[in-house]
Design a protein around this motif. Structure first.
Motif, short mmCIF file in Angstrom:
data_model
loop_
_atom_site.label_atom_id
_atom_site.label_comp_id
_atom_site.label_asym_id
_atom_site.label_seq_id
_atom_site.Cartn_x
_atom_site.Cartn_y
_atom_site.Cartn_z
N ASP A 1 0.85 -1.19 0.00
CA ASP A 1 0.00 0.00 0.00
C ASP A 1 0.89 1.25 0.00
N GLY A 2 0.27 2.40 -0.36
CA GLY A 2 1.04 3.64 -0.40
C GLY A 2 1.69 3.82 -1.74
N GLY A 3 2.74 4.63 -1.76
CA GLY A 3 3.41 4.90 -3.00
C GLY A 3 4.77 5.52 -2.77
N PRO A 4 5.45 5.88 -3.86
CA PRO A 4 6.80 6.43 -3.73
C PRO A 4 6.80 7.81 -3.07
N GLN A 5 5.71 8.55 -3.21
CA GLN A 5 5.62 9.87 -2.60
C GLN A 5 4.20 10.04 -2.06
N THR A 6 4.06 11.05 -1.26
CA THR A 6 2.76 11.34 -0.69
C THR A 6 1.79 11.70 -1.81
N GLY A 7 0.64 11.04 -1.76
CA GLY A 7 -0.36 11.29 -2.79
C GLY A 7 -0.24 10.40 -3.99
N GLN A 8 0.79 9.59 -4.06
CA GLN A 8 0.97 8.66 -5.17
C GLN A 8 0.79 7.23 -4.68
N MET A 9 0.36 6.35 -5.58
CA MET A 9 0.18 4.94 -5.27
C MET A 9 1.11 4.12 -6.15
N TRP A 10 1.56 3.01 -5.58
CA TRP A 10 2.39 2.11 -6.36
C TRP A 10 1.57 1.55 -7.52
N VAL A 11 2.18 1.47 -8.67
CA VAL A 11 1.51 0.94 -9.85
C VAL A 11 1.55 -0.58 -9.79
N VAL A 12 0.37 -1.22 -9.95
CA VAL A 12 0.29 -2.68 -9.97
C VAL A 12 0.58 -3.16 -11.39
N PRO A 13 1.63 -3.93 -11.59
CA PRO A 13 1.96 -4.38 -12.95
C PRO A 13 0.96 -5.43 -13.44
N ASP A 14 0.90 -5.58 -14.76
CA ASP A 14 0.04 -6.60 -15.34
C ASP A 14 0.56 -8.00 -15.04
N ARG A 15 1.85 -8.17 -15.00
CA ARG A 15 2.44 -9.46 -14.71
C ARG A 15 3.83 -9.26 -14.15
N VAL A 16 4.36 -10.31 -13.58
CA VAL A 16 5.69 -10.28 -12.98
C VAL A 16 6.54 -11.35 -13.66
#
Length: 778
Positions: A218-233
């Motif tokens: 949860d969260g992100g690299p900066q305040t107000g941003q969310m980590w991007v969920v990739p389509d695949r790993v």
């Protein structure tokens, strides 16, 4: 100096763009920062070069001062019209020499001419500034581009500074992040990778499925941003030999990815790539052996009354998964693990005992299991030894009668002994120092052997169910108990009595005897129950039983009674009548045996002529004759053995008649002894010796016939031996018939006696009636 500054600015801008382009290209291809070592080398090379340029192109020109004479020479080289007037003016400016009358005027004239010529010379004609302008334009453009980048994307300059000046390990700000956990069994435990030798490492049990769970936090690299969920790993599995297998997995839930390697047997490394995230150093999977139990040892203390502490081995080394011990046994369980453990759980249906190297905790699951635990350590200090004390307790006695209270068993134990049911399956769940838990538990089944009641087998010998009031009843049998007998003897009931009356054996079992045969002495393998002291009358019944009790101290001594033997008290004549009936049956069987032997003899005599023809013809003998000999020999041999068995049964029957005559004390006593001497013993001799001799003779005839050997002599010998048996049996049969005539006379005498008693009773009744009539007349 100005040109030096401009040149230095150009170099700085070129280095910035070159390194930035290199870093961007590398990150685009690998999703990784440039290696720290490479950036450190670049810094180590570029920093001295920059300082050198700064010193040579800026600082040194700044501190260096040109002499006037040097400048004059430079100008005269550029403008030849000065003709040394300028250098002469500069050198004489300090002072004018007075050495001659013409020197001073000439110098002054040179100065005036130099001044006049200098007025016509422009500065641009002296210094070439085109190069400086071009350098300034180039430097300005490059520096302006860097400044624009700093204005538009300040983080780019910060990233460059962190990368190539501070040499930070991570300086790119990513939009995707993954947190890797290993899902360990049992219970789907999520385990984080541990840093071992500066690498993130997970120790995995050999042969188990490796399950990895990747979560976008949860969260992100900066305040107000969310980590991007990739389509695949993308997952790369790197094996020991350097081979690599690549797999792409999609999300199993909104932010979770799962990957499984089945039955992993060797160490591997894991690399992850998702979006702009990539593992800098591969995760290391180290394969370790799962924990197990190498040996289990039970140090037992058996109940004292069993005698096992002196007779049995008290230290048991387990070779299987089940052990059987007497109920009431306390034991110290010592299990050795295959590797150091940090915790262990011992689980059964009734309790759960868990502990480590410092303490232990007991959880009871029912009301029938009780324990007194001192919460001491369950593991040794090195984690290789599991130690606990237990006691097998008997089952709780229950009753279905609400008026009677429930009886419980009280077992004394020390404070460190856990009481377990008499049937307990102990499951060991191990947790080792590698944070590996055993997926399937090690199992030890502890079965308590309850103190079974004595086993009593008894049977009457030499009597039937009808006995006389003076009879002596032989009873043979055996009594067995698992741990030892306390007492044994007779118990009996007369008629409808409800309370058993005891009578001791002549020879009682020794203390704690586990196997006891009923015997009065070494020569008498039976006990005698004498009816004479009971003074019974004809028509009464007697129920006889053998009873034994053990020395069970865990509950109460168990008492076992044999199957009851029922007897009816009759007269001597009735016993004789029963024996006579049995004797007639034996005599008929006896006569049938003689008849069968006569058939065998006749067949052998008939085969004598056939054997003579076959022996005379030799190899030319007919097949019919040889087949006849073979059939006769086989049939005769089988029939002889059948009659031998039948004769042995007849001998036993006559012996039982003799024993019943003796045990029932039927007079005259010499009758039984005479019957044994004239019938039983001769029959034993015939069945034991003569029949065996005849069987051997017939067998020799059969072997010779099957082998096509001469058989005439063997047939004759077989016939003679069978004839001898028949002759002996006929003599014994005469004795049997004589004894039957005697019994018939006794039977007739008994009938006459009964008739006389009836006549006497009728006479008495008649006299009573006549006397009553006379009294009525008076």
């Amino acid at each position: 100096m100005v040109s030096g500054l401009l040149f230095l600015g150009c170099c700085v801008a070129v280095v910035f763009w070159t390194t930035t382009t290199l870093d961007a290209g590398w990150f685009q291809l690998q999703k990784l920062e440039l290696p720290v070592g490479l950036r450190a080398i670049l810094l180590a090379v570029l920093l001295p070069c920059g300082l050198l340029l700064l010193a040579r192109r800026v600082i040194f020109p700044l501190v260096r001062r040109l002499r006037d004479s040097d400048i004059a020479l430079l100008v005269e080289r550029r403008f030849p019209q000065f003709q040394d007037r300028l250098i002469t003016s500069v050198e004489s400016s300090h002072r004018i020499s007075d050495e001659g009358p013409l020197v001073k005027p000439m110098l002054e004239r040179s100065v005036r001419e130099a001044d006049a010529l200098a007025g016509d010379v422009a500065a641009d004609d002296v210094f070439d500034t085109s190069h400086l302008k071009r350098l300034g334009l180039m430097s300005g453009g490059l520096m302006l581009s860097v400044a624009c980048v700093g204005i538009v994307s300040p983080q780019s300059l910060t990233r460059w500074w962190s990368a190539f000046v501070r040499c930070d390990e991570i300086y790119h700000q990513r939009t995707t992040d993954l947190v890797l956990h290993a899902v360990s069994q049992p219970s789907d435990r999520r385990l984080a990778f541990q840093t071992i030798d500066q690498r993130l490492t997970y120790r995995h049990p050999r042969g188990a499925d490796l399950e990895l769970e990747m979560i976008v936090p949860d969260g992100g690299p900066q305040t107000g941003q969310m980590w991007v969920v990739p389509d695949r790993v993308r997952i790369d599995v790197i094996r020991v030999d350097g081979s690599r297998s690549r797999t792409y997995v999609s999300a199993s839930s909104a932010r979770t990815f799962r990957f499984v390697v089945t039955r992993l047997q060797e160490p591997v490394q894991i690399e992850l790539l998702a979006g702009d995230y990539r593992t800098r150093v591969p995760y290391q999977i180290v394969v370790v052996n799962p924990p197990g139990i190498d040996a289990v040892e039970l140090r037992c203390t058996y109940p004292e009354y069993t005698g096992w502490n002196q007779l049995r081995e008290r230290t048991l080394t387990m070779t299987g998964s089940e052990v059987q011990l007497p109920v009431g046994t306390s034991f110290e369980l010592v299990a050795t693990s295959s590797k150091p453990l940090q915790a262990v759980r011992i689980v059964s249906d009734h309790f759960e005992l868990s502990g480590d190297r410092d303490s232990s905790q007991l959880l009871l699951r029912d009301e029938q299991t009780s324990a007194n635990s001192d919460n001491g350590p369950l593991l040794s200090r090195d984690g290789r030894m599991i130690t606990t004390r237990m006691m097998i307790v008997p089952p709780v006695a229950t009753t279905t009668d609400p008026a009677k209270p429930i009886e419980t068993t009280t077992v004394s134990t020390d404070n460190s002994c856990l009481q377990i049911p008499f049937s307990a399956n102990l499951r060991f769940f191990l947790h080792d120092d590698d944070d590996v838990m055993s997926a399937s538990p090690e199992t030890l089944s502890v079965q308590g052997i309850p103190d079974a009641p004595p086993l009593v087998v008894a049977q009457m010998n030499g009597v039937g169910n009808a006995v006389t009031r003076l009879a002596r009843i032989p009873v043979s049998g055996r009594i067995r108990d698992d741990y030892g007998l306390q007492s044994a003897g007779f118990e009996f009931l007369v008629d409808d009595e409800s309370t058993w009356r005891p009578r001791p054996f002549r020879r009682v079992p020794t203390t704690h005897a586990t196997d006891f045969d009923l015997q009065r002495s070494d020569d008498e393998p039976f006990e005698i129950f004498d009816l004479q002291p009971l003074e019974l009358s004809e028509g009464q019944t007697l129920t006889l039983s053998v009873v034994a009790s053990d020395d069970n101290q865990m509950l109460t001594p168990a008492v076992t009674r044999s199957e009851p033997l029922l007897f009816r008290i009759v007269s001597n004549e009735e016993v004789l009548s029963l024996l006579y009936t049995r004797e007639i049956s034996l005599r008929n069987r006896f006569e049938e045996v003689i008849a069968q032997l006569e058939q065998i003899r006749n067949d052998l005599q008939f085969q004598t002529d056939v054997a003579r023809r076959v022996d005379a013809a030799g190899a030319a003998a007919s097949l019919e004759d040889r087949a006849s000999l073979n059939t006769s020999a086989t049939r005769s041999g089988n029939n002889v053995r059948r009659q031998t068995n039948e004769l042995n049964s007849i001998v036993e029957g006559f012996e039982q008649i003799v024993q019943q005559l003796e045990n029932n004390a039927i007079p005259p006593q010499q009758q039984a002894e005479e019957m044994r001497a004239t019938i039983v013993r001769p029959l034993q001799n015939v069945s034991g010796e003569m029949m065996a001799t005849a069987d051997r003779a017939v067998s020799a005839f059969r072997v010779a016939a099957l082998d096509a050997q001469p058989t005439e002599t063997l047939v004759i010998r077989s016939s003679e031996k069978v004839s001898d048996v028949i002759a002996s049996l006929k003599l014994i049969l005469d004795s049997v018939r004589d004894m039957a005539e005697f019994h018939e006379l006794l039977k007739e005498g008994k009938a006459i006696e009964d008739k006389l008693e009836q006549l006497m009773q009728n006479m008495k009744d008649l006299q009573k009636r006549e006397l009553l009539q006379k009294l009525k007349g008076i």
